[in-house]
Enzyme design. Structure first.
Site, short mmCIF file in Angstrom:
data_model
loop_
_atom_site.label_atom_id
_atom_site.label_comp_id
_atom_site.label_asym_id
_atom_site.label_seq_id
_atom_site.Cartn_x
_atom_site.Cartn_y
_atom_site.Cartn_z
N GLY A 45 0.83 -1.20 0.00
CA GLY A 45 0.00 0.00 0.00
C GLY A 45 0.86 1.25 0.00
O GLY A 45 2.01 1.21 0.47
N GLN A 50 2.94 10.04 1.16
CA GLN A 50 4.24 9.35 1.13
C GLN A 50 5.03 9.66 -0.14
O GLN A 50 6.21 9.32 -0.22
CB GLN A 50 4.04 7.83 1.23
N CYS A 89 6.09 0.08 7.24
CA CYS A 89 5.70 1.21 6.40
C CYS A 89 6.89 1.63 5.53
O CYS A 89 8.01 1.70 6.03
CB CYS A 89 5.27 2.37 7.31
N LEU A 90 6.63 1.89 4.25
CA LEU A 90 7.72 2.28 3.34
C LEU A 90 8.37 3.59 3.79
O LEU A 90 9.51 3.85 3.44
CB LEU A 90 7.20 2.42 1.91
N HIS A 131 -4.30 1.20 7.60
CA HIS A 131 -2.95 1.79 7.65
C HIS A 131 -2.85 2.94 6.63
O HIS A 131 -2.37 4.03 6.97
CB HIS A 131 -1.91 0.70 7.36
N GLU A 132 -3.33 2.70 5.41
CA GLU A 132 -3.24 3.73 4.36
C GLU A 132 -4.17 4.90 4.66
O GLU A 132 -3.80 6.06 4.45
CB GLU A 132 -3.54 3.14 2.98
N HIS A 135 -2.64 7.30 7.02
CA HIS A 135 -1.68 8.22 6.40
C HIS A 135 -2.36 9.51 5.96
O HIS A 135 -1.78 10.59 6.00
CB HIS A 135 -1.04 7.58 5.16
CO CO Z 1 2.65 3.37 5.69
#
Ligand code: CO
Length: 164
Positions: A45, A50, A89-90, A131-132, A135
Site C-alpha cells: 500500500g 508518502q 511502512c515504506l 494503515h493507508e 496516512h
Molecule cells: Co505506511
C-alpha cells in the site's frame, strides 16, 4: 515513473491530507506512478502523502494476484472487532510494530472514473486499508503500535508464533 518515498520524520507525513475535488489527468498519472513506486519497493500500500502529495488518495495491492485498489477520498462507514498484528511502512524503513486495528471494516471511496463504491474488508486486507487511510490523517503506525520492533525482533517474533 517512480517517486521518491517521503521518509519519517518529514512533517508532510503528519499533516491531514486534502480531499480530491476533481479527477484530472494529473491525478490519474499520479495513481499510475504511485502503483509503480509501491511495487518497486515491494509494498502492499502507498498513500499520496508518502510521495509528497497532501491528497486523500491511496493505492493498495495485498497480493500480486489481486486487483489494484485505488482509493480516492475514502471514508470509514462501519467497523467491528479488534485484531493485533505486525505492520511496517515504506516511510519508516527497518521499523516494525504490533498494531491494534478493527477486524472488519466498511469503507466508501471513489475510483479513478469518479464512481463511488462501498467495500467490506476483513483481516489483513482491512489492516492495509486502515494503515493507508491513517496516512491521510497524518497518523503513522508507530504512533498506534503497542510494541515496536527491529527487523531482528520481528523475525524472532514470527518464528516464535510458528513454533507455538
Ligand atoms: Co505506511
Amino acid at each position: 515513473m517512480k517517486y521518491p518515498v517521503v521518509l519519517h520524520p518529514d512533517k508532510l507525513l503528519k499533516r491531514k491530507a486534502e480531499k480530491v475535488t476533481a479527477i484530472t489527468e494529473e491525478l490519474v498519472t499520479m495513481l499510475d506512478n504511485m502503483y509503480e513506486t509501491m511495487v518497486a519497493h515491494d509494498g502492499v500500500g502507498l498513500a499520496a502523502p508518502q510521495i509528497g502529495q497532501s491528497l486523500r488518495v491511496a493505492v493498495i495491492q495485498a497480493d500480486e494476484e489481486d486487483d489494484i485498489l485505488e482509493l480516492i477520498n475514502p471514508e470509514l462507514v462501519a467497523y467491528e472487532g479488534e485484531t493485533v498484528d505486525i505492520e511496517a511502512c515504506l516511510s519508516i524503513p527497518g521499523q516494525y510494530g504490533l498494531v491494534p486495528r478493527y477486524d472488519r471494516i466498511v469503507i466508501r471511496y471513489f475510483d479513478r472514473e469518479g464512481v463511488e463504491y462501498e467495500l467490506e474488508a476483513d483481516d489483513y486486507f482491512s489492516r492495509i486499508i486502515q494503515h493507508e487511510m491513517d496516512h491521510l490523517d497524518g497518523h503513522l503506525f508507530i504512533d498506534k503500535a503497542t510494541k515496536l520492533m527491529t527487523e531482528e525482533e520481528m523475525v524472532q517474533y514470527m518464528e516464535e508464533l510458528e513454533n507455538d
